[in-house]
Design a protein around this motif. Structure first.
Motif, PDB file in Angstrom:
ATOM      1  N   GLN A  29       0.818  -1.243   0.031  1.00  0.00           N
ATOM      2  CA  GLN A  29       0.116  -0.096   0.011  1.00  0.00           C
ATOM      3  C   GLN A  29       0.807   1.284   0.022  1.00  0.00           C
ATOM      4  O   GLN A  29       1.888   1.151   0.810  1.00  0.00           O
ATOM      5  CB  GLN A  29      -0.899   0.178   1.150  1.00  0.00           C
ATOM      6  N   VAL A  30       0.620   2.115  -0.815  1.00  0.00           N
ATOM      7  CA  VAL A  30       1.272   3.314  -0.776  1.00  0.00           C
ATOM      8  C   VAL A  30       1.315   4.156   0.307  1.00  0.00           C
ATOM      9  O   VAL A  30      -0.207   4.366   1.077  1.00  0.00           O
ATOM     10  CB  VAL A  30       0.738   4.177  -1.974  1.00  0.00           C
ATOM     11  N   GLN A  31       2.200   4.930   1.091  1.00  0.00           N
ATOM     12  CA  GLN A  31       2.171   5.529   2.051  1.00  0.00           C
ATOM     13  C   GLN A  31       2.824   7.187   1.746  1.00  0.00           C
ATOM     14  O   GLN A  31       3.796   7.000   1.165  1.00  0.00           O
ATOM     15  CB  GLN A  31       2.898   5.050   3.222  1.00  0.00           C
ATOM     16  N   LEU A  32       2.154   8.064   1.970  1.00  0.00           N
ATOM     17  CA  LEU A  32       2.565   9.628   1.966  1.00  0.00           C
ATOM     18  C   LEU A  32       2.515  10.185   3.120  1.00  0.00           C
ATOM     19  O   LEU A  32       1.632  10.347   3.638  1.00  0.00           O
ATOM     20  CB  LEU A  32       1.539  10.061   0.771  1.00  0.00           C
ATOM     21  N   VAL A  33       3.761  10.735   3.294  1.00  0.00           N
ATOM     22  CA  VAL A  33       3.936  11.568   4.766  1.00  0.00           C
ATOM     23  C   VAL A  33       4.456  12.915   4.359  1.00  0.00           C
ATOM     24  O   VAL A  33       5.467  12.845   3.995  1.00  0.00           O
ATOM     25  CB  VAL A  33       4.957  10.815   5.723  1.00  0.00           C
ATOM     26  N   GLU A  34       3.382  13.806   4.314  1.00  0.00           N
ATOM     27  CA  GLU A  34       3.793  15.185   4.444  1.00  0.00           C
ATOM     28  C   GLU A  34       4.202  15.901   5.688  1.00  0.00           C
ATOM     29  O   GLU A  34       3.838  15.696   6.738  1.00  0.00           O
ATOM     30  CB  GLU A  34       2.564  16.080   3.661  1.00  0.00           C
ATOM     31  N   SER A  35       5.009  17.063   5.494  1.00  0.00           N
ATOM     32  CA  SER A  35       5.541  17.714   6.752  1.00  0.00           C
ATOM     33  C   SER A  35       6.243  18.949   6.199  1.00  0.00           C
ATOM     34  O   SER A  35       6.333  19.110   4.919  1.00  0.00           O
ATOM     35  CB  SER A  35       6.851  16.994   7.518  1.00  0.00           C
ATOM     36  N   GLY A  36       6.616  19.943   7.110  1.00  0.00           N
ATOM     37  CA  GLY A  36       7.245  21.178   6.805  1.00  0.00           C
ATOM     38  C   GLY A  36       6.213  22.286   6.718  1.00  0.00           C
ATOM     39  O   GLY A  36       6.544  23.429   6.687  1.00  0.00           O
ATOM     40  N   GLY A  37       4.742  22.165   7.028  1.00  0.00           N
ATOM     41  CA  GLY A  37       3.940  23.100   6.865  1.00  0.00           C
ATOM     42  C   GLY A  37       3.945  23.989   8.432  1.00  0.00           C
ATOM     43  O   GLY A  37       4.929  23.698   9.428  1.00  0.00           O
ATOM     44  N   GLY A  38       3.449  25.051   8.345  1.00  0.00           N
ATOM     45  CA  GLY A  38       3.458  25.994   9.459  1.00  0.00           C
ATOM     46  C   GLY A  38       2.576  27.511   9.424  1.00  0.00           C
ATOM     47  O   GLY A  38       1.959  27.594   8.266  1.00  0.00           O
ATOM     48  N   LEU A  39       2.786  28.063  10.497  1.00  0.00           N
ATOM     49  CA  LEU A  39       2.472  29.614  10.222  1.00  0.00           C
ATOM     50  C   LEU A  39       3.400  30.584   9.874  1.00  0.00           C
ATOM     51  O   LEU A  39       4.577  30.535  10.259  1.00  0.00           O
ATOM     52  CB  LEU A  39       1.650  29.883  11.648  1.00  0.00           C
ATOM     53  N   VAL A  40       3.062  31.331   8.761  1.00  0.00           N
ATOM     54  CA  VAL A  40       4.042  32.298   8.287  1.00  0.00           C
ATOM     55  C   VAL A  40       3.275  33.482   7.906  1.00  0.00           C
ATOM     56  O   VAL A  40       2.163  33.444   7.617  1.00  0.00           O
ATOM     57  CB  VAL A  40       4.934  31.327   7.064  1.00  0.00           C
ATOM     58  N   GLN A  41       4.131  34.658   7.900  1.00  0.00           N
ATOM     59  CA  GLN A  41       3.633  36.014   7.699  1.00  0.00           C
ATOM     60  C   GLN A  41       3.517  36.042   6.057  1.00  0.00           C
ATOM     61  O   GLN A  41       4.517  35.365   5.378  1.00  0.00           O
ATOM     62  CB  GLN A  41       4.221  37.079   8.389  1.00  0.00           C
ATOM     63  N   ALA A  42       2.878  36.929   5.563  1.00  0.00           N
ATOM     64  CA  ALA A  42       2.619  37.101   4.045  1.00  0.00           C
ATOM     65  C   ALA A  42       4.152  37.346   3.675  1.00  0.00           C
ATOM     66  O   ALA A  42       4.730  38.388   4.324  1.00  0.00           O
ATOM     67  CB  ALA A  42       1.670  38.138   3.862  1.00  0.00           C
ATOM     68  N   GLY A  43       4.489  37.047   2.477  1.00  0.00           N
ATOM     69  CA  GLY A  43       5.976  37.361   1.837  1.00  0.00           C
ATOM     70  C   GLY A  43       6.896  36.237   2.357  1.00  0.00           C
ATOM     71  O   GLY A  43       8.103  36.344   1.793  1.00  0.00           O
TER      72      GLY A  43
END
Length: 130
Positions: free
Chosen positions: A1-15
Motif C-alpha cells: 500500500q502506498v504511504q505518503l507523509v507530508e511535513s514542513g507546514g506552519g504559520l508564516v507571515q505574508a511574503g
C-alpha cells in the motif's frame, strides 16, 4: 500500500517562505510523476505542482508560478515544495501524491480527476497571515 507523509507546514507571515517535504513508500517512486495539491477551507482540493520522474520537467498552477518550486530526490523517495512570497490565499492543507500511471508527464497528472487517486496522506497545514 502506498504511504505518503507530508511535513514542513506552519504559520508564516505574508511574503514569507516554507519548504514542504513528502516521503513516499510502497510504490516504485522513480517511475512516477509526483505532485502537490492543496485544499483550502470550504473549497475543493486543487492541483498545485508536479514534477516528472527524472526531475527535468515541471508544471504549476498559474497562481503559484514564479513563487513555488517543486523538486525531488529519488534516492530518498522524497518530493519537496519550496514556497516563496507566500500570500494569505495560499492558506490550505497541502498534500502530495504520485500520478495514477507511471512514466507520464506533469501536465498529464495536472489533468487527472481527483477521483482517480486512491490514497492520500494526512497533509500538512500551511497558514499565511496578512
Amino acid at each position: 500500500q502506498v504511504q505518503l507523509v507530508e511535513s514542513g507546514g506552519g504559520l508564516v507571515q505574508a511574503g514569507g517562505s516554507l519548504r514542504l517535504s513528502c516521503a513516499a513508500s510502497g510504490r516504485t517512486f522513480t517511475t512516477y510523476v509526483m505532485g502537490w495539491f492543496r485544499q483550502a477551507p470550504g473549497k475543493e482540493r486543487e492541483f498545485v505542482a508536479a514534477i516528472d520522474w527524472r526531475g527535468g520537467s515541471t508544471y504549476y498552477l498559474d497562481s503559484v508560478k514564479g513563487r513555488f518550486a517543486i523538486s525531488r530526490d529519488n534516492a530518498k523517495s522524497t518530493v519537496y515544495l519550496q514556497m516563496n512570497s507566500l500570500k494569505p490565499e495560499d492558506t490550505a492543507v497541502y498534500y502530495c501524491n504520485n500520478d495514477t500511471l507511471p512514466l507520464r508527464t506533469p501536465l498529464a497528472m495536472a489533468t487527472n480527476p481527483l477521483s482517480e487517486y486512491k490514497y492520500w496522506g494526512q497533509g500538512t497545514q500551511v497558514t499565511v497571515s496578512s
